[in-house]
Design a protein around this motif. Structure first.
Motif, PDB file in Angstrom:
ATOM      1  N   GLN A  90       0.821  -1.213   0.000  1.00 18.51           N
ATOM      2  CA  GLN A  90       0.000   0.000   0.000  1.00 18.51           C
ATOM      3  C   GLN A  90       0.855   1.262   0.000  1.00 18.51           C
ATOM      4  O   GLN A  90       0.394   2.329  -0.395  1.00 18.51           O
ATOM      5  CB  GLN A  90      -0.925   0.018   1.217  1.00 18.51           C
ATOM      6  N   LEU A  91       2.102   1.149   0.469  1.00 22.44           N
ATOM      7  CA  LEU A  91       2.995   2.310   0.509  1.00 22.44           C
ATOM      8  C   LEU A  91       4.412   1.873   0.160  1.00 22.44           C
ATOM      9  O   LEU A  91       4.932   0.915   0.737  1.00 22.44           O
ATOM     10  CB  LEU A  91       2.982   2.950   1.909  1.00 22.44           C
ATOM     11  N   VAL A  92       5.019   2.594  -0.780  1.00 18.10           N
ATOM     12  CA  VAL A  92       6.408   2.355  -1.178  1.00 18.10           C
ATOM     13  C   VAL A  92       7.219   3.584  -0.779  1.00 18.10           C
ATOM     14  O   VAL A  92       6.916   4.704  -1.200  1.00 18.10           O
ATOM     15  CB  VAL A  92       6.520   2.110  -2.696  1.00 18.10           C
ATOM     16  N   ILE A  93       8.246   3.373   0.039  1.00 22.35           N
ATOM     17  CA  ILE A  93       9.056   4.472   0.566  1.00 22.35           C
ATOM     18  C   ILE A  93      10.432   4.482  -0.085  1.00 22.35           C
ATOM     19  O   ILE A  93      11.119   3.454  -0.108  1.00 22.35           O
ATOM     20  CB  ILE A  93       9.227   4.360   2.091  1.00 22.35           C
ATOM     21  N   ALA A  94      10.833   5.636  -0.581  1.00 19.99           N
ATOM     22  CA  ALA A  94      12.189   5.843  -1.095  1.00 19.99           C
ATOM     23  C   ALA A  94      12.882   6.798  -0.120  1.00 19.99           C
ATOM     24  O   ALA A  94      12.694   8.016  -0.190  1.00 19.99           O
ATOM     25  CB  ALA A  94      12.146   6.430  -2.500  1.00 19.99           C
ATOM     26  N   ASP A 112      -2.269   4.179  -8.609  1.00 13.40           N
ATOM     27  CA  ASP A 112      -3.038   3.582  -7.521  1.00 13.40           C
ATOM     28  C   ASP A 112      -2.152   3.137  -6.355  1.00 13.40           C
ATOM     29  O   ASP A 112      -2.631   2.533  -5.401  1.00 13.40           O
ATOM     30  CB  ASP A 112      -3.837   2.389  -8.024  1.00 13.40           C
ATOM     31  N   VAL A 113      -0.860   3.439  -6.444  1.00 11.05           N
ATOM     32  CA  VAL A 113       0.089   3.093  -5.387  1.00 11.05           C
ATOM     33  C   VAL A 113       0.553   4.368  -4.697  1.00 11.05           C
ATOM     34  O   VAL A 113       0.855   5.370  -5.351  1.00 11.05           O
ATOM     35  CB  VAL A 113       1.318   2.348  -5.960  1.00 11.05           C
ATOM     36  N   SER A 114       0.624   4.341  -3.368  1.00 14.05           N
ATOM     37  CA  SER A 114       1.136   5.483  -2.608  1.00 14.05           C
ATOM     38  C   SER A 114       2.658   5.404  -2.506  1.00 14.05           C
ATOM     39  O   SER A 114       3.211   4.332  -2.231  1.00 14.05           O
ATOM     40  CB  SER A 114       0.539   5.515  -1.201  1.00 14.05           C
ATOM     41  N   PHE A 115       3.295   6.542  -2.717  1.00 12.27           N
ATOM     42  CA  PHE A 115       4.742   6.647  -2.574  1.00 12.27           C
ATOM     43  C   PHE A 115       5.062   7.700  -1.517  1.00 12.27           C
ATOM     44  O   PHE A 115       4.304   8.654  -1.327  1.00 12.27           O
ATOM     45  CB  PHE A 115       5.401   7.059  -3.894  1.00 12.27           C
ATOM     46  N   ALA A 116       6.199   7.517  -0.854  1.00  6.24           N
ATOM     47  CA  ALA A 116       6.689   8.533   0.078  1.00  6.24           C
ATOM     48  C   ALA A 116       8.189   8.646  -0.113  1.00  6.24           C
ATOM     49  O   ALA A 116       8.869   7.650  -0.346  1.00  6.24           O
ATOM     50  CB  ALA A 116       6.363   8.157   1.522  1.00  6.24           C
ATOM     51  N   TRP A 117       8.694   9.862  -0.021  1.00  6.36           N
ATOM     52  CA  TRP A 117      10.131  10.038  -0.173  1.00  6.36           C
ATOM     53  C   TRP A 117      10.584  11.251   0.644  1.00  6.36           C
ATOM     54  O   TRP A 117       9.806  12.146   0.987  1.00  6.36           O
ATOM     55  CB  TRP A 117      10.525  10.182  -1.643  1.00  6.36           C
ATOM     56  N   ASN A 128      -0.686  10.939  -5.214  1.00  7.59           N
ATOM     57  CA  ASN A 128      -0.281   9.646  -4.648  1.00  7.59           C
ATOM     58  C   ASN A 128       1.171   9.676  -4.167  1.00  7.59           C
ATOM     59  O   ASN A 128       1.813   8.638  -4.028  1.00  7.59           O
ATOM     60  CB  ASN A 128      -0.471   8.509  -5.656  1.00  7.59           C
ATOM     61  N   VAL A 129       1.669  10.891  -3.878  1.00 10.02           N
ATOM     62  CA  VAL A 129       3.034  11.043  -3.369  1.00 10.02           C
ATOM     63  C   VAL A 129       3.017  11.850  -2.070  1.00 10.02           C
ATOM     64  O   VAL A 129       2.473  12.949  -2.009  1.00 10.02           O
ATOM     65  CB  VAL A 129       3.949  11.762  -4.388  1.00 10.02           C
ATOM     66  N   TYR A 130       3.588  11.265  -1.032  1.00 10.75           N
ATOM     67  CA  TYR A 130       3.847  11.976   0.219  1.00 10.75           C
ATOM     68  C   TYR A 130       5.326  12.351   0.238  1.00 10.75           C
ATOM     69  O   TYR A 130       6.179  11.584  -0.227  1.00 10.75           O
ATOM     70  CB  TYR A 130       3.559  11.096   1.433  1.00 10.75           C
ATOM     71  N   SER A 131       5.635  13.510   0.783  1.00 11.35           N
ATOM     72  CA  SER A 131       7.042  13.863   0.991  1.00 11.35           C
ATOM     73  C   SER A 131       7.236  14.189   2.467  1.00 11.35           C
ATOM     74  O   SER A 131       6.282  14.530   3.170  1.00 11.35           O
ATOM     75  CB  SER A 131       7.458  15.055   0.119  1.00 11.35           C
TER      76      SER A 131
END
Length: 330
Positions: A90-94, A112-117, A128-131
C-alpha cells in the motif's frame, strides 16, 4: 455428484475469499534505503520507525519489506518499480533525496500506489506522493547550545555529507546554536560531498582536531568515521538521526533522534481512508517526531540540564528560531 462438487467449490471459494480478506487487512510497506539498517544514522532511523509501528499495530496487521544499502540509483529504480508493479504494498518508501526523480516517474505510472520520499518538501503535485523531512535545525541548535557551554578550546568541528536537506539544516542550526551562546567560538564546517565516504569523513574529523576542535558533530551514515576519531582523541561528540551511544563510548553527549513513525502512522491512516498522497510532513520537537537524548555515560550538571530544557521549550514555543532567515523567506 454435481451437488457435492458444487458445495465443495463453494467452500473453496469461501475459504479463498476469507484468505483474500485477511490479506487485505494487513498493511504492507516496502522501503528502500541508501545504507545499512544498522548505520546508526539515516537508514537506521527509518528501520527503527518501521519496527516501532509493527510493535504498535501488531504483526498480524502490519508488515514491511526493506532493501538497504542501495546507494546506486539505477538499482533503486529496479526495486521500486518491482514493488509498485507487484500490487502487494500500500505504501512504497524511497528513503533518500537522491531517489526523487524515480519516485516522480513511477508515481505517474502507478497512480493507484502510494509513494513517500524524503527528505524534501515536494510531492511533484501528485495525489499519490507523500514527501517528508526533519526540522534537523532544531536538534542542531540544541546541540550547538550545549557544545558552546562545553568547549574549552573555543573551537568545534562539524563533518557534513552533501550541503542539502537535513544535513544542511543541521549544520546551520548547530552553528546558530553555538553563536547564540558565544559568537567568538569558532565553528568549522566541512561538507565532504558524500553520505557514505567514511575515509573522507574520518580525514575531515582529524583535520578539525588538528585545528584545535575539542568537540565534533556530524550527520549521515559516514559519521562512524568521525565518531571513531572523537573516541581516539577524547573529544566530545554530538550526533543526529539516531542514537550513536553504542559507538561513542564515554565521549557522547546528546543525540537528535528521528521518529519517522510519527508521520508514517498518519500516512497509513490516510491511505486506509483513500488519501494516497499529496501531503508534506515534517518532524519537529513540537510534534515529538524529533527527540533529544543524552548519551547514557554523559553526566550533565544541573545548570546545563536547565539550559538544555529551556532551549527545547523555547524552540517548541517558537520563542527560539534556529534559522531566522528561513522565517524571513517564508
Amino acid at each position: 455428484m454435481k451437488k457435492i462438487l458444487t458445495i465443495g467449490l463453494l467452500v473453496l471459494l469461501l475459504i479463498s475469499g476469507m484468505v483474500s480478506l485477511a490479506h487485505d487487512d494487513v498493511f504492507r510497506i516496502a522501503a528502500l534505503m541508501p545504507s545499512a539498517t544498522n548505520d546508526l544514522a539515516f537508514s537506521q532511523s527509518m528501520y527503527d520507525a518501521l519496527v516501532a509501528i509493527q510493535a504498535e499495530l501488531g504483526e498480524e496487521a502490519f508488515e514491511f519489506t526493506i532493501q538497504d544499502s542501495t546507494y546506486i540509483v539505477d538499482d533503486a529504480a529496479v526495486a521500486l518499480r518491482d514493488w509498485a508493479a507487484s500490487g502487494e504494498y500500500q505504501l512504497v518508501i524511497a528513503h533518500g533525496s537522491q531517489y526523487g526523480p524515480i519516485v516522480e516517474e513511477l508515481a505517474a505510472e502507478f497512480s493507484d500506489v502510494s509513494f513517500a520520499w524524503g527528505t524534501r518538501q515536494d510531492t511533484f503535485g501528485m495525489d499519490n506522493v507523500y514527501s517528508y523531512a526533519a526540522a534537523s535545525d532544531e536538534g542542531g541548535y540544541f546541540n550547538g547550545v550545549l557544545a558552546a557551554h562545553l568547549t574549552e578550546t573555543g573551537v568545534v568541528g562539524l563533518v557534513g555529507p552533501i550541503e542539502v536537506g537535513d544535513g544542511k539544516l543541521y549544520a546551520d542550526g548547530f552553528a546558530n546554536g553555538v553563536a547564540s551562546v558565544d559568537e567568538d567560538i569558532e565553528v568549522n564546517i566541512v561538507f565532504i560531498g558524500s553520505f557514505s565516504d567514511v575515509p573522507l569523513a574520518t580525514e575531515a574529523a582529524e583535520t578539525h582536531i588538528a585545528n584545535g576542535a575539542d568537540i565534533l558533530t556530524g550527520t549521515a551514515q559516514m559519521v562512524v568515521g568521525p565518531i571513531a576519531v572523537a573516541v581516539a582523541n577524547d573529544v566530545l561528540w554530538f550526533g543526529s538521526d539516531a542514537s550513536q551511544d553504542e559507538l561513542s563510548e564515554d565521549i557522547g553527549v546528546a543525540f537528535q533522534i528521528y521518529k519517522w513513525e510519527v508521520l508514517l502512522l498518519d500516512m497509513i491512516a490516510n491511505i486506509k481512508d483513500g488519501i494516497l498522497g499529496g501531503e508534506y510532513y515534517k518532524l519537529t520537537l513540537a510534534n515529538e517526531g524529533l527527540v533529544m537524548e543524552y548519551d547514557k555515560d554523559f553526566e550533565a550538571s544541573e545548570e546545563l540540564i536547565a539550559i538544555a530544557d529551556a532551549t527545547i521549550a523555547g524552540i517548541v514555543s517558537g520563542d527560539i528560531v534556529p534559522i531566522p532567515e528561513m522565517m524571513e523567506e517564508e
